[in-house]
Design a protein around this motif. Sequence first.
Motif, PDB file in Angstrom:
ATOM      1  N   ARG A 652      -7.109  12.720   8.163  1.00  0.00           N
ATOM      2  CA  ARG A 652      -6.020  12.026   7.464  1.00  0.00           C
ATOM      3  C   ARG A 652      -4.769  11.841   8.321  1.00  0.00           C
ATOM      4  N   ARG A 653      -4.697  12.566   9.431  1.00  0.00           N
ATOM      5  CA  ARG A 653      -3.539  12.540  10.324  1.00  0.00           C
ATOM      6  C   ARG A 653      -2.296  13.136   9.689  1.00  0.00           C
ATOM      7  N   GLN A 654      -2.444  13.740   8.522  1.00  0.00           N
ATOM      8  CA  GLN A 654      -1.357  14.468   7.873  1.00  0.00           C
ATOM      9  C   GLN A 654      -1.900  15.812   7.399  1.00  0.00           C
ATOM     10  N   LEU A 655      -1.157  16.868   7.681  1.00  0.00           N
ATOM     11  CA  LEU A 655      -1.632  18.214   7.384  1.00  0.00           C
ATOM     12  C   LEU A 655      -0.430  19.071   6.995  1.00  0.00           C
ATOM     13  N   ILE A 656      -0.616  19.929   5.990  1.00  0.00           N
ATOM     14  CA  ILE A 656       0.433  20.862   5.580  1.00  0.00           C
ATOM     15  C   ILE A 656      -0.136  22.269   5.594  1.00  0.00           C
ATOM     16  N   LEU A 657       0.543  23.175   6.278  1.00  0.00           N
ATOM     17  CA  LEU A 657       0.208  24.593   6.268  1.00  0.00           C
ATOM     18  C   LEU A 657       1.093  25.270   5.227  1.00  0.00           C
ATOM     19  N   ARG A 751      11.940  10.499  -2.496  1.00  0.00           N
ATOM     20  CA  ARG A 751      13.108   9.785  -1.991  1.00  0.00           C
ATOM     21  C   ARG A 751      13.120   9.756  -0.470  1.00  0.00           C
ATOM     22  N   VAL A 752      12.699  10.853   0.178  1.00  0.00           N
ATOM     23  CA  VAL A 752      12.711  10.891   1.643  1.00  0.00           C
ATOM     24  C   VAL A 752      11.675   9.944   2.227  1.00  0.00           C
ATOM     25  N   PHE A 753      10.474   9.914   1.650  1.00  0.00           N
ATOM     26  CA  PHE A 753       9.395   9.111   2.229  1.00  0.00           C
ATOM     27  C   PHE A 753       9.474   7.654   1.795  1.00  0.00           C
ATOM     28  N   GLY A 754       9.916   7.403   0.595  1.00  0.00           N
ATOM     29  CA  GLY A 754      10.023   6.023   0.134  1.00  0.00           C
ATOM     30  C   GLY A 754       8.696   5.296   0.213  1.00  0.00           C
ATOM     31  N   GLU A 755       8.750   4.059   0.782  1.00  0.00           N
ATOM     32  CA  GLU A 755       7.531   3.260   0.871  1.00  0.00           C
ATOM     33  C   GLU A 755       6.522   3.811   1.867  1.00  0.00           C
ATOM     34  N   LEU A 756       6.889   4.866   2.624  1.00  0.00           N
ATOM     35  CA  LEU A 756       5.938   5.437   3.578  1.00  0.00           C
ATOM     36  C   LEU A 756       4.787   6.149   2.875  1.00  0.00           C
ATOM     37  N   LEU A 757       4.937   6.492   1.605  1.00  0.00           N
ATOM     38  CA  LEU A 757       3.822   7.083   0.881  1.00  0.00           C
ATOM     39  C   LEU A 757       2.609   6.162   0.928  1.00  0.00           C
ATOM     40  N   TYR A 758       2.849   4.853   0.928  1.00  0.00           N
ATOM     41  CA  TYR A 758       1.749   3.897   1.024  1.00  0.00           C
ATOM     42  C   TYR A 758       1.137   3.927   2.420  1.00  0.00           C
ATOM     43  N   LEU A 759       1.976   3.978   3.453  1.00  0.00           N
ATOM     44  CA  LEU A 759       1.469   3.935   4.824  1.00  0.00           C
ATOM     45  C   LEU A 759       0.754   5.226   5.222  1.00  0.00           C
ATOM     46  N   LEU A 760       1.078   6.337   4.574  1.00  0.00           N
ATOM     47  CA  LEU A 760       0.373   7.576   4.895  1.00  0.00           C
ATOM     48  C   LEU A 760      -1.109   7.465   4.609  1.00  0.00           C
ATOM     49  N   GLU A 761      -1.466   6.629   3.663  1.00  0.00           N
ATOM     50  CA  GLU A 761      -2.884   6.455   3.311  1.00  0.00           C
ATOM     51  C   GLU A 761      -3.490   5.248   4.000  1.00  0.00           C
ATOM     52  N   TYR A 762      -2.691   4.223   4.246  1.00  0.00           N
ATOM     53  CA  TYR A 762      -3.213   2.987   4.847  1.00  0.00           C
ATOM     54  C   TYR A 762      -2.497   2.759   6.174  1.00  0.00           C
ATOM     55  N   ARG A 763      -2.968   3.459   7.183  1.00  0.00           N
ATOM     56  CA  ARG A 763      -2.304   3.400   8.482  1.00  0.00           C
ATOM     57  C   ARG A 763      -2.417   2.008   9.133  1.00  0.00           C
ATOM     58  N   PHE A 775       9.352  -5.296   9.431  1.00  0.00           N
ATOM     59  CA  PHE A 775       7.995  -4.837   9.164  1.00  0.00           C
ATOM     60  C   PHE A 775       7.771  -3.523   9.920  1.00  0.00           C
ATOM     61  N   PHE A 776       7.080  -2.621   9.254  1.00  0.00           N
ATOM     62  CA  PHE A 776       6.885  -1.281   9.851  1.00  0.00           C
ATOM     63  C   PHE A 776       5.482  -0.788   9.516  1.00  0.00           C
ATOM     64  N   GLU A 777       4.874  -0.122  10.477  1.00  0.00           N
ATOM     65  CA  GLU A 777       3.579   0.516  10.257  1.00  0.00           C
ATOM     66  C   GLU A 777       3.556   1.863  10.963  1.00  0.00           C
ATOM     67  N   LEU A 778       2.724   2.760  10.446  1.00  0.00           N
ATOM     68  CA  LEU A 778       2.540   4.074  11.069  1.00  0.00           C
ATOM     69  C   LEU A 778       1.377   3.980  12.037  1.00  0.00           C
ATOM     70  N   ALA A 801       1.090  12.224  -5.639  1.00  0.00           N
ATOM     71  CA  ALA A 801       0.699  11.205  -4.659  1.00  0.00           C
ATOM     72  C   ALA A 801       0.799  11.747  -3.242  1.00  0.00           C
ATOM     73  N   LEU A 802       1.829  12.582  -2.996  1.00  0.00           N
ATOM     74  CA  LEU A 802       1.961  13.164  -1.665  1.00  0.00           C
ATOM     75  C   LEU A 802       0.862  14.186  -1.408  1.00  0.00           C
ATOM     76  N   ARG A 803       0.511  14.957  -2.410  1.00  0.00           N
ATOM     77  CA  ARG A 803      -0.571  15.940  -2.248  1.00  0.00           C
ATOM     78  C   ARG A 803      -1.867  15.253  -1.832  1.00  0.00           C
ATOM     79  N   ARG A 804      -2.117  14.065  -2.403  1.00  0.00           N
ATOM     80  CA  ARG A 804      -3.381  13.378  -2.135  1.00  0.00           C
ATOM     81  C   ARG A 804      -3.441  12.830  -0.717  1.00  0.00           C
TER      82      ARG A 804
END
Length: 913
Positions: A652-657, A751-763, A775-778, A801-804
């Motif tokens: 997923r390229r995202q990980l939380i310890l 509030r911190v991530f904003g529209e980036l919640l979408y990009l976290l899943e659709y890189r 225009f911005f992409e991760l 949504a962030l957990r997923r």
Amino acid sequence: MNVLPPLPELVAQFLQRFIHQPAGQDHLARYATDAAFLRAAFEDICRRADAGEDVTERVLMKLLPHRDTPYNRQRGAWTTLWAIINREIQPWFQSVGWVPDAAAWRDIAAHLLRLLRTLERSPQPAALEAFAASPLSRGFRAGFLSPALHALRPDLYLAVNARSRRTAHFCLALWGESREVSVGLEHYLEATATLRFVLERLKPLGVQDANHFDAFCHWLCDRKLGGYLARRKVEELEEAPGDEAGGEPDEEIGAWVVRNMLSKRNFRAEIRRGRRSTWTALQRGSREWLRDAEPGDLVFLYQASPVREVLGLGKLASEPASVGDETRFEVEFLTDVLAQPIPLSAIQAHSTLSGMMMASPRSGMVLPIRADELPPLARLIRDRNPEVHEVLAPYLPAGALLPEPSPPHAPRVLELAAWVDEWRRTSGHPDDTDLREAAQREAWARMLAPEALGTLTPEDFRPVYQLGVLGSAGPLPALNRFFLEAGEPQLAHFRATLREVLHGEGRLEQRLDRALDRDSPAAVKGLSEPVLMKCLAVVHPERFLGIHCYEGDTGKARMMEMLGLPPLPDSLPVGTRAVRSNDALREALAHHLPGTADLPPTQAMRRFLYWLKARLDQQPPPKELDPAERFLHTTSLRRERLEELCALLEHRRQLILYGPPGTGKTYIARELARYQAGAETRCERVQFHPAYSYEDFVEGLRPQVDAQAPGGLRYEYRPGILKSLAERAQASPTERFVLLIDEINRGALPRVFGELLYLLEYREERVRLAGSGDFFELPTNLYLIGTMNSADRSIAQIDVALRRRFHFVRMDPDAEILRRNLLKWDVAPDVCDWAVQGLEAVNARIARSPGREFCIGHSFFMDKDLDPGRVERIWRHDIAPMLEDCFYDSPQVVPELRALFDAARPGPVDMSE
């Protein structure tokens, strides 16, 4: 002089006072319990190993004898009457250099299991000798393996340890027998035969079987009647020297180590008061040892805490005297406080000394230093403190203080499995050459068989050593000249020597040593090491590789160095060295080259080693430490854990310890980010807090000084830390970039991530940013690693949504990581036990209520200078306030947890055993 009763009376006392009493009956019942546990564990491990499972930990815990302690019972170790291991064998063996690193334990466990499975079927001296000669058996003696063999096959094997050895020597000396019992692993079968001889002689007196005999050894050596007195009696009756490999405390004593809660300041105060001081020994073992002490004996004055090191030297000024339950003795100081005291880490290379120094008693203790271990320790002190040379010299053999030769360079480290795979792909083994060599070997083996040796002629034998088939023995003009000049008596002597080496009785190393000793009657002119080793490879292809020379560019010593095996001592006889080096190479390759149905594995091993040497001679030296090894070393995590974290991050390229405080989440996340990025410059770190915003993280308006603008200021969108790092990642698509977000749950995440919640899943997609409209992409080469404190109640507010979009990995308190690091840092074992066991007890209670999210992390005690005072301060000022906050509504729980922690506090140490 202490005099024991006659042996029949001793056995009668043993039966009446021990075996026929409840304690003795309980002792006998333990044998059946221990054997049942071992049998079940052995069968389970064999099944798992056959199924391809890694059984390393199970072999080390369940097949080796451990002391009966709560810790060992909790982890399921084999706690047995024959205990020899207190806690864990891995840090013990690694600290004294017997095992180079943790990765070697898998091979060691595999060899241990294979040996036990072999000997469980029947006694096989060759298998035992091969294992004993292997570098993988370093540090193992009969006391480690004989309990398991005795439990599996009591009809074949007896337990060989310090008690049985001492008891057997006592009985044999009384009977006038010259036999010896060695605790060396290579002599185990001979030791078992000697013990069975003693048992048969004791049966008419009432000792019924092997268990009765082992109980008699326990009683005789551990009870006051037999322990010290029996040892003194053996010394009076024995004429033969002790077994050098035994390492038991009844060896010749060279000096004493006096250990106390001494400090440099206290030592200087003692010296100022006078050159002599009276010391007291309280422990039973110390008092018994001092009965052997004499005035003038050398004494090492050793500081047990807080920094364990030898502070100075002295000598016994008078004979120790018993006063009640104490023994008092006077020490005359021979030095002031050493300018460079010797720490424990410098003593770890000496097996007995390292074992003695690991304890840290609260009162004074006296322990012996064996005479054979005194010179190395003396050299350590002299090298750091040259002024003590004259003090030490009278206590040492001539030349003992000469410097030892410098050690060889560190051997090359190989990924052996990868090299074997490449050799298999490229060599075509087995090919026609292999089959021709196998056929020639079988023909020569028939010619060298016992029944054919009587008619062997020089013409028949010359092709064996002159042809290059099965390896070259090199030019041998002396042997050629011998055959030209020899008459029938000389040829008969040659045949007899060859028969003795190839087919004789007794240990092969000894037979080979006799044949290669020029002064031996068995020696034959020109019959050298290469010739005899090639003959052994012909007759015993299952054992010998066909590399006939030990020295030289293609000799066995060079091959051992190539595989990273430790060199053999130069003091070994030529034949012993040749056999042991051959066995070491075979053991190192056995797992990788098991052989085929038609060819012995040694034939493939020989070809592989020659191929590997040619390849390595063209290879550049390897890097000192790869990034994965660095990560594992700094975090103390296991490789499986690293592989799991990397796989989740790649997915997923995202990980939380997440986990309780003090579990090393931030530290591990930082090292994981460095490992993933490959360079510190490609890592960025940020810590979230309630005031952290989208403008800080992604982009926001920032004022800029502009004299032309109204008010002298203008506002423009500036990228935040994430957008800046994303732009760098897009500019370098072949590199990895990592953003570490510490305390990620403390920010208002939607509030911190904003529209980036979408990009976290659709890189692979882009979005238009609400502020700048860009225009911005991760990019896919940008990774996010977060940390989260599970004890913080804000964790429940994490957006679903962030957990997923993140993988969550729990980090729990790990007592094993704490133990490994404290031992690595030479923290006193009793302090280590207090921290580890106390932490485990407290966390077990917290896990029941309010839950494991509130447990105490192991990082609180990760301190290289940990001592009892620091432990107390950590609890009082770091842990207790946190617990008071956690149990605000139940304040009575905090004293309960403190009591659980204090229950593991170290007490007096009994070193009588």
